[in-house]
Write an enzyme that holds these catalytic residues in place. Structure first.
Site, PDB file in Angstrom:
ATOM      1  N   ILE A  63      15.370 -10.296  42.242  1.00 25.40           N
ATOM      2  CA  ILE A  63      14.984  -9.629  43.491  1.00 25.40           C
ATOM      3  C   ILE A  63      14.321  -8.310  43.092  1.00 25.40           C
ATOM      4  O   ILE A  63      14.935  -7.479  42.425  1.00 25.40           O
ATOM      5  CB  ILE A  63      16.236  -9.358  44.361  1.00 25.40           C
ATOM      6  CG1 ILE A  63      16.828 -10.682  44.872  1.00 25.40           C
ATOM      7  CG2 ILE A  63      15.909  -8.414  45.525  1.00 25.40           C
ATOM      8  CD1 ILE A  63      15.959 -11.448  45.842  1.00 25.40           C
ATOM      9  N   ASP A  64      13.053  -8.146  43.472  1.00 23.92           N
ATOM     10  CA  ASP A  64      12.326  -6.946  43.047  1.00 23.92           C
ATOM     11  C   ASP A  64      12.090  -5.990  44.217  1.00 23.92           C
ATOM     12  O   ASP A  64      12.587  -6.190  45.325  1.00 23.92           O
ATOM     13  CB  ASP A  64      11.032  -7.334  42.338  1.00 23.92           C
ATOM     14  CG  ASP A  64      10.059  -8.063  43.257  1.00 23.92           C
ATOM     15  OD1 ASP A  64      10.273  -8.064  44.497  1.00 23.92           O
ATOM     16  OD2 ASP A  64       9.081  -8.634  42.750  1.00 23.92           O
ATOM     17  N   SER A  65      11.309  -4.962  43.961  1.00 26.77           N
ATOM     18  CA  SER A  65      11.098  -3.926  44.982  1.00 26.77           C
ATOM     19  C   SER A  65      10.440  -4.474  46.250  1.00 26.77           C
ATOM     20  O   SER A  65      10.736  -4.009  47.349  1.00 26.77           O
ATOM     21  CB  SER A  65      10.254  -2.794  44.399  1.00 26.77           C
ATOM     22  OG  SER A  65       8.988  -3.296  43.999  1.00 26.77           O
TER      23      SER A  65
END
Lengths: 80, 403
Positions: free
Chosen positions: A37-39
């Site tokens: 899960i990224d920005s």
């Protein structure tokens, strides 16, 4: 309107699962890194959270968060 | 050719209205199948979930999804499944598109109107930017040479292949994954093309026919793996053909109408033949732009007469758009793939839907059904593939089959 931590947890897991990771891997202690899960995902999560609980999560809030438990805790506290 | 590095084709991939894969594109077209239904060339058999994870699929506009799936096939076809045969910094990526992620724009514009500007997805820009497809292919396959999109409306895909070939010839890359992708079959996309009066009201693609009344919009992607010839031979690659020549010009005239004399388009074709070192008498097949619009099919016919002289009347000419419609920014790449397969099969696929040629359209457009390709010269068979665009862009590609 009060919301329980369990309800927040359930909603956060549902939201994160819609971004890709399997729901059963999304535990409280799972890190965003582990879940890939990224920005960009966290901005989407923040939009969902604001719609749902009226809690505004800003960029600086998100930077401090590493695990699913962290974000559930922050939302629960602010929504209380 | 001089001492130019040569550019060979070692892999092909396509997703088109005729199916997922380069082979169904050629085989079904040659068999006379029309991939157009309900007035559009949709990739009905394409299901993103069969090829992409949920995370991958939701981070790509449909045009990128189509491009990535075509690239997967092309790289596998080239035998690049495991380790890349070159330094990743020597492998470039070009994925052209005419429009880019229009459905992502539409979705986010709706969100802005309904919920407010602060509800637009953070994935909006990275999905709809026209370079998104090139970025997705570079990331998926770890290709670290230069990568970008090319935008020139309906010549985008042909420009991608021509400029990819130049990169290899100049020595900036040893291999380029190059092609085009388009997915504009949306309410807004149809409305826009209808407004410019380019679409067939009857929803029928019949290039060069007297009853033609516009193009039929399609979607899809085509991707080729191009490699420097000596390096490809050294690694034992299967070599399917060659991008032998590239030429491009501009009308510098009208925004949408082609130059009615066909001269600037003819110059692009002539430049491509000079680049390849071939003469019109050596060309066995022309893959026309052949959009089924009144203006293109007339000016293209004039351009072919100017570029090919007396041979314009002898060389069989057919349009892939008669089976899949007009894939806009993907068209040039998809049609190059169809052309290469036709050369290697020794078959000229037909211009479907053509019954009675329009006035002044007196070339051999191969109506009806496929026929055997007569190879007019020794050695590798040669074809010319044409692309022309709104904006006045013209591209000719000279493609050779295997020797």
């Amino acid at each position: 309107m009060s919301v329980t931590k369990e309800q927040v947890q359930e909603r956060v897991v549902e939201a994160l699962a819609s971004f890709g990771p399997d729901a059963d891997t999304i535990t409280s202690s799972a890190t965003f890194e582990e879940l890939d899960i990224d920005s960009l995902d966290l901005v989407e999560l923040a939009q969902i959270v604001e719609d749902e609980y009226g809690v505004v999560l800003k960029g600086e809030d998100m930077k401090e968060l590493n695990t699913v438990g962290d974000v559930v805790e922050l939302i629960s506290t602010r929504a209380a | 050719m001089g001492d130019k590095r040569r550019v060979v084709i070692t892999g092909m991939g396509a997703v088109t209205p005729l199916g997922v894969g380069a082979l169904p594109l050629y085989e079904r077209w040659a068999a006379g199948v029309v991939g157009i239904e309900d007035g559009m060339g949709a990739c009905r058999s394409f299901d993103p979930a069969e090829h992409l994870s949920l995370k991958e699929a939701r981070r790509m506009d449909r045009f990128s999804q189509l491009g990535v799936v075509a690239s997967d096939e092309a790289l596998a076809h080239a035998g690049w499944n495991d380790e890349k045969p070159y330094d990743p910094f020597r492998i470039s990526t070009i994925l052209a598109t005419g429009i880019g992620g229009i459905s992502t724009v539409e979705t986010n514009h709706d969100v802005m109107r309904q919920k407010g500007a602060n509800r637009i997805s953070p994935l909006g820009i990275p999905m709809y930017m026209p370079n998104a497809g090139a970025a997705a292919i570079s990331m998926r396959h770890g290709l670290q040479g230069q990568s970008f999109g090319i935008v020139s409306a309906c010549t985008s895909g042909a420009h991608a292949i021509g400029l990819a070939a130049r990169m290899i010839q100049y020595g900036d890359a040893d291999a380029v994954v190059a092609g085009g992708a388009e997915a504009t079959l949306t309410e807004f996309g149809f409305a826009c093309f209808r407004a410019v009066q380019a679409l067939s009201e009857k929803g029928i693609s019949r290039p060069f026919d007297v009853q033609r009344d516009g193009f039929v919009m399609g979607e899809g992607a085509g991707v080729l793996v191009l490699e420097e010839a000596e390096a490809a031979k050294a690694r034992g690659a299967n070599i399917f053909g060659e991008i032998a020549g590239y030429g491009s010009t501009s009308d510098a005239g009208h925004l949408t109408a082609p130059d009615p004399t066909g001269r600037p388009a003819a110059t692009a074709l002539t430049l491509a033949m000079h680049d390849a070192g071939v003469t019109p008498g050596e060309i066995s097949y022309v893959n026309a732009h052949g959009t089924s619009t009144e203006l293109n099919d007339a000016s293209e016919t004039l351009a072919l007469k100017l570029a090919l002289g007396e041979y314009a009347y002898k060389i069989p000419i057919s349009s892939t758009k008669s089976t899949i419609g007009h894939l806009l920014g993907a068209a040039g790449a998809v049609e190059a793939i169809a052309t290469l397969q036709a050369l290697n099969a020794g078959v000229v696929p037909p211009t479907l839907g053509l019954e009675v040629p329009g006035e002044g359209l007196d070339l051999d457009y191969v109506p009806g059904q496929s026929r055997e390709m007569v190879m007019v010269a020794d050695g590798a068979p040669v074809a010319l593939s044409n692309s022309f665009a709104f904006g006045g862009h013209n591209v000719g590609l000279v493609i050779k089959g295997h020797g």
